[in-house]
Enzyme design. Structure first.
Site, short mmCIF file in Angstrom:
data_model
loop_
_atom_site.label_atom_id
_atom_site.label_comp_id
_atom_site.label_asym_id
_atom_site.label_seq_id
_atom_site.Cartn_x
_atom_site.Cartn_y
_atom_site.Cartn_z
N GLU A 93 5.17 -36.01 -19.53
CA GLU A 93 4.75 -35.02 -18.54
C GLU A 93 3.29 -35.25 -18.16
O GLU A 93 2.48 -35.66 -18.99
CB GLU A 93 4.94 -33.61 -19.10
CG GLU A 93 6.43 -33.28 -19.26
CD GLU A 93 6.69 -31.83 -19.69
OE1 GLU A 93 7.56 -31.21 -19.08
OE2 GLU A 93 6.02 -31.33 -20.60
N CYS A 113 4.31 -37.52 -30.09
CA CYS A 113 3.05 -37.55 -30.85
C CYS A 113 3.39 -37.43 -32.33
O CYS A 113 4.38 -36.80 -32.69
CB CYS A 113 2.19 -36.35 -30.43
SG CYS A 113 0.58 -36.29 -31.24
N CYS A 120 1.61 -27.00 -31.48
CA CYS A 120 1.73 -27.81 -30.26
C CYS A 120 3.15 -28.30 -30.02
O CYS A 120 3.81 -28.81 -30.93
CB CYS A 120 0.78 -29.00 -30.36
SG CYS A 120 0.78 -30.04 -28.89
N GLU A 161 -1.72 -38.60 -28.89
CA GLU A 161 -3.09 -38.64 -29.39
C GLU A 161 -3.71 -39.93 -28.85
O GLU A 161 -3.35 -41.03 -29.31
CB GLU A 161 -3.07 -38.60 -30.93
CG GLU A 161 -4.37 -38.96 -31.61
CD GLU A 161 -5.60 -38.22 -31.10
OE1 GLU A 161 -5.57 -36.98 -30.95
OE2 GLU A 161 -6.61 -38.90 -30.84
N SER A 192 -9.54 -36.34 -25.10
CA SER A 192 -9.50 -35.32 -26.16
C SER A 192 -8.82 -35.89 -27.40
O SER A 192 -7.79 -36.55 -27.30
CB SER A 192 -8.73 -34.11 -25.64
OG SER A 192 -8.62 -33.14 -26.65
N SER A 215 -10.43 -31.41 -30.55
CA SER A 215 -9.59 -30.25 -30.85
C SER A 215 -9.97 -29.75 -32.24
O SER A 215 -9.48 -30.25 -33.23
CB SER A 215 -8.12 -30.66 -30.81
OG SER A 215 -7.80 -31.07 -29.51
N LEU A 216 -10.85 -28.78 -32.24
CA LEU A 216 -11.38 -28.30 -33.52
C LEU A 216 -10.48 -27.20 -34.08
O LEU A 216 -9.94 -27.30 -35.16
CB LEU A 216 -12.83 -27.80 -33.30
CG LEU A 216 -13.59 -27.42 -34.56
CD1 LEU A 216 -13.82 -28.63 -35.44
CD2 LEU A 216 -14.94 -26.79 -34.19
N CYS A 334 -2.08 -26.00 -21.93
CA CYS A 334 -2.38 -26.80 -23.12
C CYS A 334 -1.34 -26.58 -24.21
O CYS A 334 -1.01 -25.45 -24.54
CB CYS A 334 -3.72 -26.41 -23.73
SG CYS A 334 -5.07 -26.68 -22.64
N1 SAH Z 1 -3.94 -35.15 -29.18
C1 SAH Z 1 -5.13 -34.87 -28.43
C2 SAH Z 1 -4.85 -34.68 -26.95
C3 SAH Z 1 -4.07 -33.43 -26.63
S1 SAH Z 1 -5.09 -32.36 -25.77
C4 SAH Z 1 -5.85 -33.68 -29.04
O1 SAH Z 1 -5.33 -33.11 -29.97
O2 SAH Z 1 -6.96 -33.37 -28.62
C5 SAH Z 1 -4.21 -30.89 -25.75
C6 SAH Z 1 -5.05 -29.74 -26.24
O3 SAH Z 1 -4.25 -28.55 -26.28
C7 SAH Z 1 -5.54 -29.95 -27.65
O4 SAH Z 1 -6.79 -29.38 -27.82
C8 SAH Z 1 -4.50 -29.19 -28.43
O5 SAH Z 1 -4.92 -28.89 -29.73
C9 SAH Z 1 -4.34 -27.98 -27.56
N2 SAH Z 1 -3.13 -27.23 -27.84
C10 SAH Z 1 -2.00 -27.66 -28.42
N3 SAH Z 1 -1.09 -26.68 -28.49
C11 SAH Z 1 -1.66 -25.59 -27.94
C12 SAH Z 1 -1.21 -24.28 -27.69
N4 SAH Z 1 0.01 -23.90 -28.05
N5 SAH Z 1 -2.06 -23.44 -27.10
C13 SAH Z 1 -3.29 -23.83 -26.71
N6 SAH Z 1 -3.77 -25.06 -26.90
C14 SAH Z 1 -2.95 -25.93 -27.51
#
Ligand code: SAH
Length: 346
Positions: A93, A113, A120, A161, A192, A215-216, A334
């Site tokens: 997507e 992933c 997620c 990722e 990210s 993504s902290l 996200c």
């Molecule tokens: N794998 C990478 C790229 C994905 S970015 C990463 O983890 O950064 C997608 C972003 O959305 C990341 O910050 C992820 O942690 C966040 N995310 C995943 N599931 C989510 C959710 N249910 N609600 C809000 N943010 C979410």
């Protein structure tokens, strides 16, 4: 017949080599490269190439764009979510978004992933495979064709990722940044990561000007680990130390994505820990009230609570904003992107 190469997978230099092996002058490589990024989907569209050369190319090579299986348009904003089919049948997507400063596309880096973040949707079916450089770019080119609009900003925040597919990510960035490619400035790109430390270090050498988002989601190792398995291998303390080095080395602000999970990451204690760990760092916190993913059983904080938290962090000297919610009504927000097969379910 031997397999034809997808020209979108090649860097400009590789393209020039392929052309010279075919007995063509090197400027042809540049010509073809720029046709690809202008959106040509077949060699016949490359009108300044001779017919015999186009035929020769057709035998040896192809231009593989992902096929659009479905477009969902948000009723609330101009966001569009694309379900795209890759040549081997895997689906991914990508999301097209309109901002005041221009159009942006959120692209995927892998089919599926393997990071396993609990909140997620993208990781639910595991990793299918890495995307090739051409499959990264193909998402943009196909969406530009479909919308008839050019894109100025790219975020690599779709499924996958990106740092788990590092070499292909770098090849892709190199290609779209080329003048003959999409000519997209490195500063208009954001990658990210969930925190693969060795790759963050490599990235700060290879791609200093590209924006980095981390993504902290929690500054507390225990809580972070309960949501993000990656924290076992790369604990948050070490991650934040690396981020500090990153800002020193590059002089660039880092973005921390922080999902607000009700009762878990949005409590007073958690936020005060966050503030103390980020204080003094060149950074910005992007608060994202957790978007609903049915399978996870976790719920997000309200937007009112998110605004309070942003104000609290600002008061602590840490720049913070609440992420605008685009495309939530089409599950394009996200963490809501997933392999197409399962998103077919109601
Ligand atoms: N794998 C990478 C790229 C994905 S970015 C990463 O983890 O950064 C997608 C972003 O959305 C990341 O910050 C992820 O942690 C966040 N995310 C995943 N599931 C989510 C959710 N249910 N609600 C809000 N943010 C979410």
């Amino acid at each position: 017949m031997e397999e034809r190469i997808n020209l979108l997978d090649l860097t400009l230099k590789q393209m020039q080599e392929v052309l010279s092996e075919m007995g063509e002058p090197s400027f042809r490589g540049k010509q073809i490269f720029s046709w690809l990024y202008k959106g040509a989907a077949s060699f016949d569209e490359m009108t300044n190439l001779s017919k015999p050369l186009r035929e020769k190319l057709n035998q040896k090579a192809c231009i593989e764009l992902p096929e659009i299986l479905r477009v969902q348009k948000s009723a609330k904003d101009e966001t569009r979510k694309y379900l795209l089919r890759l040549s081997d049948g895997n689906t991914i997507e990508s999301v097209f978004m309109k901002y005041k400063y221009g159009n942006s596309i959120c692209i995927s880096s892998q089919a599926g992933c393997r990071m396993g973040c609990r909140f997620c949707a993208s990781t639910i079916g595991g990793l299918k495979r890495n995307l090739t450089p051409g499959e990264f770019a193909g998402q943009i080119l196909q969406i530009q064709r479909d919308t008839g609009e050019l894109v100025s900003h790219i975020v690599v925040m779709g499924t996958g990722e990106p740092f788990d597919n590092y070499e292909n990510l770098i090849a892709f960035i190199t290609n779209i940044h080329q003048k003959e490619g999409l000519n997209i400035g490195l500063r208009n790109l954001t990658v990210s990561t969930c925190g693969l430390i060795p790759k963050i270090r490599k990235f700060m050498e290879d791609m200093k000007q590209v924006n980095l988002a981390i993504s902290l989601h929690s500054a507390d190792s225990g809580i972070r680990e309960s949501m993000m398995p990656v924290n076992r291998q790369y604990p948050v303390e070490e991650l934040l130390q690396t981020c500090r080095e990153y800002t020193k080395e590059t002089g660039r602000r880092i973005t921390f994505e922080y999902a607000l999970v009700r009762g878990k990451t949005d409590t007073k204690e958690q936020l005060s820990l966050l503030a103390s760990r980020l204080r003094g760092m060149l950074c910005h916190v992007n608060l994202i009230p957790l978007n609903e993913v049915k399978e996870t059983g976790l719920s997000g904080s309200s937007r009112t609570r998110a605004a309070e938290i942003a104000a609290y962090l600002e008061g602590q000297g840490i720049p913070a904003t609440v992420r605008r919610e685009l495309g939530a009504d089409i599950q394009a927000a996200c963490g809501q992107l997933r392999l197409g097969i399962s998103s077919e379910k109601p």
